[in-house]
Design an enzyme around this catalytic site. Structure first.
Site, short mmCIF file in Angstrom:
data_model
loop_
_atom_site.label_atom_id
_atom_site.label_comp_id
_atom_site.label_asym_id
_atom_site.label_seq_id
_atom_site.Cartn_x
_atom_site.Cartn_y
_atom_site.Cartn_z
N THR A 130 0.85 -1.19 0.00
CA THR A 130 0.00 0.00 0.00
C THR A 130 0.88 1.24 0.00
O THR A 130 1.89 1.28 0.72
CB THR A 130 -0.94 0.09 1.22
OG1 THR A 130 -1.48 1.42 1.26
CG2 THR A 130 -0.27 -0.18 2.54
N ASP A 132 -0.15 3.87 1.22
CA ASP A 132 -0.51 4.56 2.46
C ASP A 132 0.38 4.17 3.64
O ASP A 132 0.41 4.86 4.65
CB ASP A 132 -1.97 4.26 2.84
CG ASP A 132 -2.96 4.92 1.88
OD1 ASP A 132 -2.52 5.60 0.94
OD2 ASP A 132 -4.18 4.74 2.07
O1 F6P Z 1 -5.26 2.65 -0.19
C1 F6P Z 1 -4.50 3.23 -1.17
C2 F6P Z 1 -5.24 4.34 -1.85
O2 F6P Z 1 -4.32 4.86 -2.74
C3 F6P Z 1 -5.80 5.39 -0.90
O3 F6P Z 1 -4.88 6.28 -0.43
C4 F6P Z 1 -6.91 5.98 -1.71
O4 F6P Z 1 -7.93 6.51 -0.91
C5 F6P Z 1 -7.41 4.82 -2.47
O5 F6P Z 1 -6.36 3.90 -2.59
C6 F6P Z 1 -7.98 5.16 -3.82
O6 F6P Z 1 -8.45 4.02 -4.40
P1 F6P Z 1 -9.14 3.94 -5.85
O7 F6P Z 1 -8.09 3.41 -6.76
O8 F6P Z 1 -10.26 3.02 -5.67
O9 F6P Z 1 -9.55 5.33 -6.24
#
Ligand code: F6P
Length: 352
Positions: A130, A132
């Site tokens: 991740t 994050d």
């Molecule tokens: O969890 C990783 C992440 O990049 C978050 O920071 C973000 O909110 C999310 O994924 C966005 O996901 P998606 O690709 O569904 O827009």
């Protein structure tokens, strides 16, 4: 092997490392497409050889595809009774395909699903992913360093235009419930204020800090805000509520903060959302090495029959942590962490 959840730079480096180290140990690797979909629908898998992973280490994305819906324990199909549990199908397919072990590369969602399959008898190993950086038990997930490097570069670029126009520029970065990207990119980029989910903020304190900068001659400011940052007594900014099988989508806090700071300081203000740019592109060398070490260690755990573990970075080592200690929890920025205290010592405002 499968990749699940949102992509992160370094996924392909893990795939390459798993394939190369497994093949060098005489283990055949099958790549499953689009996360657990590859174990639900027939024909969604392929044998991966070292030839297939040539040149992919530097590529963002994942050659296996990924989804961030699709929990087989609540797999949505169009029937009159709504959703149907596909987990038994996964276990049946795992057996039918003649697989001996599974490498699940993913974030908290994928690792949680993996742990459920481990409990149902599938021998597997998890690899944390991740940008994050909020997975418990590992100081770093691959992808985080790349995201921070990108955000830092963006903040550097925004400094020059902010200064030229004497503006406040608010930069919204990813980080749903953890402020690691905002904190690290904010410190590395020399931000004046950093707003993170762990510390609900009071914008009047941030505005005062920015006014003070004006008074001593710095007529511009950079504010970094994590997408999940929350005003004191307020709510998280969403673009979409959670629905069946999908988590809520965050976004919009940067524009709100910019608008309010503009009103409070009387300064011209702009906001920028870095969004998925943080997830794209080539992984940094740090992330390539971490991803490669994770991939090789995942194969090593499988060779030892040490299942139900997640590979993790415990500097300087790569270790195995029981999945049960990891899933369903979040690694937030500790309020007494050295990086946070350093930022405060430097006078960066957190609005707390
Ligand atoms: O969890 C990783 C992440 O990049 C978050 O920071 C973000 O909110 C999310 O994924 C966005 O996901 P998606 O690709 O569904 O827009």
């Amino acid at each position: 092997m499968l990749t699940g959840g949102g992509d992160a730079p370094g996924l392909n480096a893990v795939i390459r490392a798993v394939v190369k180290s497994a093949c060098n140990s005489g283990i055949e690797v099958v790549g499953l497409e689009d996360s657990f979909d590859g174990l639900i629908e027939a024909g969604r898998s392929r044998v991966l050889t070292p030839h297939d992973v040539r040149g992919i280490m530097r590529l963002g994305g994942t050659i296996l595809g990924t989804v961030n819906r699709g929990n087989p324990f609540a797999y949505p199909i169009e029937t009159s009774d709504g959703t149907r549990d596909y987990s038994d199908r996964v276990i049946e397919m795992f057996g039918k395909m003649g697989l001996d072990a599974l490498v699940c590369i993913g974030g908290d969602g994928t690792l949680g699903i993996s742990y459920q399959f481990y409990q149902k008898g599938i021998p597997l190993v998890g690899v944390p992913k991740t940008i994050d950086n909020d997975i418990v038990g590992t100081t770093n997930c691959f992808g985080f360093d790349t995201a921070v490097a990108f955000a830092t570069d963006a903040i550097d670029r925004l400094h020059t235009t902010a200064e030229a126009h004497r503006r406040i520029i608010v930069v919204e970065v990813m980080g749903r419930y953890a402020g690691w990207i905002a904190l690290h990119a904010g410190v590395a980029g020399g931000a004046d204020a950093i707003l993170i989910p762990e510390m609900p903020f009071d914008l009047s304190l941030v505005a005062e800090k920015l006014r003070e900068r004006d008074r001593w001659g710095s007529h511009f400011s950079i504010v970094v805000v994590a997408e999940g940052a929350i005003p004191k007594g307020g709510k998280i900014a969403l673009v979409e509520e959670a629905t069946e099988g999908r988590v809520e989508r965050l976004g919009g806090i940067g524009a709100k903060v910019a608008d309010a700071l503009g009103r409070m300081t009387g300064k011209e203000t702009r906001s920028v959302v870095l969004g998925h740019l943080q997830r794209g592109g080539a992984p940094t060398s740090f992330d390539r090495i971490l991803a490669t070490r994770f991939g090789a260690q995942a194969v090593e755990l499988i060779r030892q029959g040490d299942f139900g573990k997640m590979v993790a970075f415990a500097p300087p080592d790569i270790v195995g942590r029981p999945l049960e200690d990891v899933v369903g929890r979040q690694r937030l920025v500790p309020l007494d962490s050295d990086t946070l205290l350093t930022a405060k010592a430097l006078g960066i405002a957190f609005g707390d």
